[in-house]
Scaffold this motif. Structure first.
Motif, PDB file in Angstrom:
ATOM      1  N   PHE A 220       4.078  -2.881   1.953  1.00  0.00           N
ATOM      2  CA  PHE A 220       3.756  -1.642   1.256  1.00  0.00           C
ATOM      3  C   PHE A 220       4.081  -0.433   2.127  1.00  0.00           C
ATOM      4  O   PHE A 220       4.042  -0.509   3.358  1.00  0.00           O
ATOM      5  CB  PHE A 220       2.270  -1.604   0.898  1.00  0.00           C
ATOM      6  CG  PHE A 220       1.882  -2.544  -0.208  1.00  0.00           C
ATOM      7  CD1 PHE A 220       1.930  -2.142  -1.533  1.00  0.00           C
ATOM      8  CD2 PHE A 220       1.472  -3.840   0.080  1.00  0.00           C
ATOM      9  CE1 PHE A 220       1.573  -3.009  -2.548  1.00  0.00           C
ATOM     10  CE2 PHE A 220       1.105  -4.711  -0.934  1.00  0.00           C
ATOM     11  CZ  PHE A 220       1.158  -4.290  -2.249  1.00  0.00           C
ATOM     12  N   LEU A 221       4.394   0.676   1.467  1.00  0.00           N
ATOM     13  CA  LEU A 221       4.575   1.919   2.199  1.00  0.00           C
ATOM     14  C   LEU A 221       3.281   2.256   2.939  1.00  0.00           C
ATOM     15  O   LEU A 221       2.188   2.053   2.397  1.00  0.00           O
ATOM     16  CB  LEU A 221       4.923   3.057   1.239  1.00  0.00           C
ATOM     17  CG  LEU A 221       6.328   3.053   0.637  1.00  0.00           C
ATOM     18  CD1 LEU A 221       6.457   4.201  -0.375  1.00  0.00           C
ATOM     19  CD2 LEU A 221       7.379   3.194   1.718  1.00  0.00           C
ATOM     20  N   PRO A 222       3.360   2.751   4.173  1.00  0.00           N
ATOM     21  CA  PRO A 222       2.144   3.069   4.938  1.00  0.00           C
ATOM     22  C   PRO A 222       1.239   4.025   4.159  1.00  0.00           C
ATOM     23  O   PRO A 222       1.691   5.043   3.628  1.00  0.00           O
ATOM     24  CB  PRO A 222       2.704   3.740   6.196  1.00  0.00           C
ATOM     25  CG  PRO A 222       4.090   3.203   6.332  1.00  0.00           C
ATOM     26  CD  PRO A 222       4.592   3.028   4.938  1.00  0.00           C
ATOM     27  N   GLY A 223      -0.030   3.649   4.069  1.00  0.00           N
ATOM     28  CA  GLY A 223      -1.015   4.506   3.424  1.00  0.00           C
ATOM     29  C   GLY A 223      -1.094   4.392   1.909  1.00  0.00           C
ATOM     30  O   GLY A 223      -1.943   5.052   1.296  1.00  0.00           O
ATOM     31  N   PHE A 224      -0.239   3.556   1.292  1.00  0.00           N
ATOM     32  CA  PHE A 224      -0.274   3.460  -0.168  1.00  0.00           C
ATOM     33  C   PHE A 224      -1.492   2.667  -0.629  1.00  0.00           C
ATOM     34  O   PHE A 224      -1.781   1.590  -0.130  1.00  0.00           O
ATOM     35  CB  PHE A 224       0.984   2.772  -0.709  1.00  0.00           C
ATOM     36  CG  PHE A 224       0.955   2.599  -2.208  1.00  0.00           C
ATOM     37  CD1 PHE A 224       1.376   3.619  -3.038  1.00  0.00           C
ATOM     38  CD2 PHE A 224       0.480   1.417  -2.778  1.00  0.00           C
ATOM     39  CE1 PHE A 224       1.342   3.469  -4.421  1.00  0.00           C
ATOM     40  CE2 PHE A 224       0.438   1.262  -4.152  1.00  0.00           C
ATOM     41  CZ  PHE A 224       0.869   2.295  -4.973  1.00  0.00           C
ATOM     42  N   ARG A 225      -2.218   3.218  -1.602  1.00  0.00           N
ATOM     43  CA  ARG A 225      -3.320   2.529  -2.261  1.00  0.00           C
ATOM     44  C   ARG A 225      -3.182   2.761  -3.759  1.00  0.00           C
ATOM     45  O   ARG A 225      -3.115   3.903  -4.213  1.00  0.00           O
ATOM     46  CB  ARG A 225      -4.682   3.034  -1.787  1.00  0.00           C
ATOM     47  CG  ARG A 225      -5.023   2.660  -0.360  1.00  0.00           C
ATOM     48  CD  ARG A 225      -6.421   3.143   0.026  1.00  0.00           C
ATOM     49  NE  ARG A 225      -7.463   2.395  -0.665  1.00  0.00           N
ATOM     50  CZ  ARG A 225      -8.241   2.896  -1.607  1.00  0.00           C
ATOM     51  NH1 ARG A 225      -8.070   4.149  -2.030  1.00  0.00           N
ATOM     52  NH2 ARG A 225      -9.182   2.169  -2.191  1.00  0.00           N
ATOM     53  N   LEU A 226      -3.120   1.671  -4.513  1.00  0.00           N
ATOM     54  CA  LEU A 226      -2.931   1.788  -5.958  1.00  0.00           C
ATOM     55  C   LEU A 226      -4.050   2.607  -6.597  1.00  0.00           C
ATOM     56  O   LEU A 226      -3.804   3.389  -7.516  1.00  0.00           O
ATOM     57  CB  LEU A 226      -2.867   0.393  -6.586  1.00  0.00           C
ATOM     58  CG  LEU A 226      -2.575   0.353  -8.091  1.00  0.00           C
ATOM     59  CD1 LEU A 226      -1.200   0.937  -8.393  1.00  0.00           C
ATOM     60  CD2 LEU A 226      -2.677  -1.069  -8.618  1.00  0.00           C
TER      61      LEU A 226
END
Length: 316
Positions: A220-226
């Protein structure tokens, strides 16, 4: 299913159905009758009050409930309707899990609460008439995408999209890192990092075809949260439409994604305000309501409608 899980499931099944023969339990859990006998012996030794009567079957002592959870009628109905919805709109595996959860919830409810819950649920229906084939295809895609997300495996698919200024729909091949699934506006969408656009994009499952789960993995892209993700709102074109009072209620009930407001006017008509990315997104909507809707602005949409009506006249 291991022994511990099976024994717990046996207790739940007995609570739900009252009396069951060893043969019935063996068929339910796909094991032998001798194994069920051993499970019953183990349950008795563990302190579970199991009673067995030759020729009748096994049952639990009256008043025994496992686990000690108390639900109100409204809470139980909400959980069971939620399970119905998961079975209706999720993939086959989660549908099976939803049915299993529903059975367990029903098993732990006192009889009075269970009866009242049945009455409440009977007043609610989830309909799938006429769209079973569509939902079936969407569920199949959903199942594969969910597994790809959990395993962090890249996917490839063909995507159908209407391109402004072009007739018909363009198919493009996409390779993407699937981040999550979102259910909004009655449809499922995939949130993914698109290899073609090099950015996070939303893809409707109903527009996807030839889905392949690849061996490649991704991070996942750093810091991504759905849970924190919000797609950029690029609906910058305002559309005003005059809606006849005869159809205003139906226009409001359809929950159009682009509709921002629907307000009555003194002359009896209703003013609908939309925000779209491009005018083509409302072209078919406006034509579909016929003379019941009149576009006020922008002029570019009015022109497109006249052009489309001209093409229709040529065909008829």
């Amino acid at each position: 299913m291991n022994k511990t899980d099976r024994m717990l499931a046996i207790v739940v099944e007995l609570q739900r159905k009252g009396v069951l023969r060893a043969e019935d339990l063996a068929a339910r859990f796909e094991t032998s009758v001798r194994t069920i006998y051993r499970d019953m012996q183990a349950l008795s030794e563990a302190g579970v009050p199991v009673a067995g009567a030759p020729g009748t079957g096994y049952s639990l002592m009256e008043g025994y409930f496992l686990p000690p959870v108390s639900f109100t009628v409204e809470e139980a109905a909400a959980l069971l309707i939620g399970a119905d919805f998961v079975e209706f709109r999720f993939d086959a595996e989660y549908g099976a899990r939803a049915r299993s959860a529903r059975e367990k919830i029903e098993a732990i409810l006192p009889e009075s609460v269970r009866d009242e819950t049945v009455r409440v649920r009977s007043a609610t229906r989830l309909l799938n008439e006429g769209t079973a084939g569509m939902y079936g295809r969407e569920k199949a895609v959903l199942d594969r995408l969910r597994r790809a997300i959990l395993e962090k495996r890249r996917v490839r698919f063909r995507y159908a999209k209407k391109i402004p200024g072009e007739d018909g729909t363009r198919l493009s091949e996409r390779t993407a890192d699937p981040y999550g699934l979102v259910f909004a506006g009655g449809t499922w969408s995939l949130v993914a990092f698109c290899g073609l656009r090099q950015d996070i994009r939303h893809f409707r499952l109903s527009r996807m075809s030839e889905l392949a789960v690849l061996e490649e993995t991704f991070e996942f892209l750093p810091g991504f949260r759905l849970a924190d993700h919000r797609p950029a709102d690029d609906r910058n074109v305002q559309v005003l439409a005059l809606v006849s009072s005869d159809i205003a209620d139906r226009v409001g009930e359809e929950n159009n994604y682009y509709l921002e407001s629907l307000e009555p006017r003194e002359d009896g008509a209703w003013l609908a305000t939309f925000r779209v990315r491009r005018i083509e997104e409302l072209l078919q909507w406006a034509l579909g309501w016929g003379a019941g809707v009149r576009i006020l602005e922008p002029e570019s949409l009015r022109t497109r409608i006249r052009e489309e009506i001209g093409k229709m006249l040529e065909r008829y």
